[in-house]
Design a protein around this motif. Sequence first.
Motif, PDB file in Angstrom:
ATOM      1  N   LYS A 152       0.834  -1.203   0.000  1.00 60.42           N
ATOM      2  CA  LYS A 152       0.000   0.000   0.000  1.00 60.42           C
ATOM      3  C   LYS A 152       0.870   1.256   0.000  1.00 60.42           C
ATOM      4  O   LYS A 152       0.586   2.231  -0.705  1.00 60.42           O
ATOM      5  N   LEU A 153       1.952   1.226   0.782  1.00 61.02           N
ATOM      6  CA  LEU A 153       2.842   2.380   0.839  1.00 61.02           C
ATOM      7  C   LEU A 153       3.699   2.483  -0.418  1.00 61.02           C
ATOM      8  O   LEU A 153       4.027   3.585  -0.857  1.00 61.02           O
ATOM      9  N   VAL A 154       4.062   1.351  -0.997  1.00 63.34           N
ATOM     10  CA  VAL A 154       4.813   1.357  -2.254  1.00 63.34           C
ATOM     11  C   VAL A 154       4.041   2.141  -3.312  1.00 63.34           C
ATOM     12  O   VAL A 154       4.599   2.995  -4.014  1.00 63.34           O
ATOM     13  N   ALA A 155       2.748   1.874  -3.407  1.00 59.11           N
ATOM     14  CA  ALA A 155       1.914   2.572  -4.391  1.00 59.11           C
ATOM     15  C   ALA A 155       1.860   4.067  -4.106  1.00 59.11           C
ATOM     16  O   ALA A 155       1.963   4.891  -5.024  1.00 59.11           O
ATOM     17  N   LYS A 156       1.717   4.434  -2.839  1.00 58.35           N
ATOM     18  CA  LYS A 156       1.641   5.846  -2.462  1.00 58.35           C
ATOM     19  C   LYS A 156       2.955   6.572  -2.756  1.00 58.35           C
ATOM     20  O   LYS A 156       2.963   7.687  -3.272  1.00 58.35           O
ATOM     21  N   GLU A 160       3.558   9.630  -5.418  1.00 56.86           N
ATOM     22  CA  GLU A 160       4.048  10.921  -4.944  1.00 56.86           C
ATOM     23  C   GLU A 160       5.374  11.276  -5.601  1.00 56.86           C
ATOM     24  O   GLU A 160       5.642  12.437  -5.897  1.00 56.86           O
ATOM     25  N   MET A 161       6.204  10.264  -5.854  1.00 49.51           N
ATOM     26  CA  MET A 161       7.447  10.526  -6.573  1.00 49.51           C
ATOM     27  C   MET A 161       7.162  11.007  -7.991  1.00 49.51           C
ATOM     28  O   MET A 161       7.824  11.926  -8.489  1.00 49.51           O
ATOM     29  N   LYS A 162       6.188  10.403  -8.642  1.00 51.92           N
ATOM     30  CA  LYS A 162       5.823  10.836  -9.993  1.00 51.92           C
ATOM     31  C   LYS A 162       5.389  12.307  -9.967  1.00 51.92           C
ATOM     32  O   LYS A 162       5.792  13.102 -10.828  1.00 51.92           O
ATOM     33  N   ARG A 163       4.599  12.678  -8.961  1.00 51.16           N
ATOM     34  CA  ARG A 163       4.161  14.069  -8.834  1.00 51.16           C
ATOM     35  C   ARG A 163       5.353  14.988  -8.584  1.00 51.16           C
ATOM     36  O   ARG A 163       5.432  16.090  -9.125  1.00 51.16           O
ATOM     37  N   PHE A 164       6.301  14.526  -7.772  1.00 53.08           N
ATOM     38  CA  PHE A 164       7.511  15.296  -7.495  1.00 53.08           C
ATOM     39  C   PHE A 164       8.296  15.507  -8.785  1.00 53.08           C
ATOM     40  O   PHE A 164       8.807  16.603  -9.051  1.00 53.08           O
ATOM     41  N   HIS A 295       2.607   1.901 -10.564  1.00 52.26           N
ATOM     42  CA  HIS A 295       1.960   3.060  -9.939  1.00 52.26           C
ATOM     43  C   HIS A 295       2.708   4.358 -10.248  1.00 52.26           C
ATOM     44  O   HIS A 295       2.128   5.435 -10.157  1.00 52.26           O
ATOM     45  N   TYR A 296       3.970   4.238 -10.620  1.00 50.06           N
ATOM     46  CA  TYR A 296       4.729   5.419 -11.025  1.00 50.06           C
ATOM     47  C   TYR A 296       4.386   5.814 -12.461  1.00 50.06           C
ATOM     48  O   TYR A 296       4.111   6.980 -12.753  1.00 50.06           O
ATOM     49  N   LEU A 297       4.388   4.851 -13.373  1.00 47.10           N
ATOM     50  CA  LEU A 297       4.200   5.146 -14.789  1.00 47.10           C
ATOM     51  C   LEU A 297       2.766   5.558 -15.112  1.00 47.10           C
ATOM     52  O   LEU A 297       2.535   6.469 -15.908  1.00 47.10           O
TER      53      LEU A 297
END
Length: 373
Positions: A152-156, A160-164, A295-297
């Motif tokens: 669950k945290l991996v996805a979050k 958030e990294m993608k947004r960063f 979840h990043y891509l």
Amino acid sequence: MGAANTWDAMELADQAHQDHGSQILSSTLTIDPSLSPPDMNPRIIELCKDMFKKWSNLDDSRFAIERVSGGITNMLLKVSVKEENGNNVAITIRLYGPYTEYIIDRERELQATKYISAAGFGAKWLGIFGNGMVQSFINARTLSPPDMREPKLVAKIAKEMKRFHQLEVPGSKEAQLWNDIFKFFKKASALEFDDAKKQTTYRTISFQEVHNAILELKWLTDRLDSPVVFSHNDLLSGNIMINDDEDKLYIIDYEYASYSFRGFDIGNHFAEYAGYDCDYNLYPNKDEQYLFFKHYLQPDRPHEVPEEDLCRLYVEVNIYSLVSHILWALWGLIQAKVSPIDFDYLDYFFKRYNEYKRKKEEYFSLAEFYLPC
């Protein structure tokens, strides 16, 4: 931080005030992070009163100070203030580690922080002082290395990294990674230790070998064509916080943030699964990495990411994880010389560099196999 750097920071804070219309406070006071709490607390209170004029006449008993955390670079303090109107207010004070300006470009950090904060990441930036900064207090807990493996945290974290990575920060858009590595190499390869045992250990390092490794990695990563994005560059567990009640994740501390390669930021994050103990059995396997990549891509449609995209990112990220080992190994050597913190930085160098050597053949072979596709 010297006086010149302090005033450069003050000018930057003034500019931030003009850019964003919010008051960025400043003070010339400094706090010695090596002081014991009984000696440090009066200085912290003095700093608060100097920066926040509405608190200047409050009795010292209205201030409560506690250490929130302290990694192997900085110290984080929570200051709770009971105001005259009965309100309880909390702020965070981050004290820079001694001599960290030898490694960290504080002007670059402050420039990045004002835009990162304005974009809604982490805490609100409130002000700066001689050797640190003041931010709003985040009601959240800091992650531990095992937390980062939770699906669950991996996805979050991935989202958030993608947004960063989508941030637009003024200035040069060129990746700073290799400039930083060569700067670290120059400093790390010219040290002299007063401690005879440390000097003997230091002399066992072949800097020609390290330099060759840097050139070889640069040659290979240039072939990967990793996108240049605005990167955190130090996304270890201590720089991620979560409010469990609100299910909100925060990325904090932007000391090393700059434009860099996507593969490095993710690969560096994966390397930090090992924690300061460098237990690389915790490095994520392929399935765990693929969960992050999906979840990043495509944060909104993670299950629709093409296999080819996952394959390419897998190669890119794991090659850059080798670069991460080299960078932080060199960082460890410099810290071994300048840092007063009780941590075996020399041992950290060998753990990171040995992991680079252990995984080099596997990841280089992976790259040679996948790059043609």
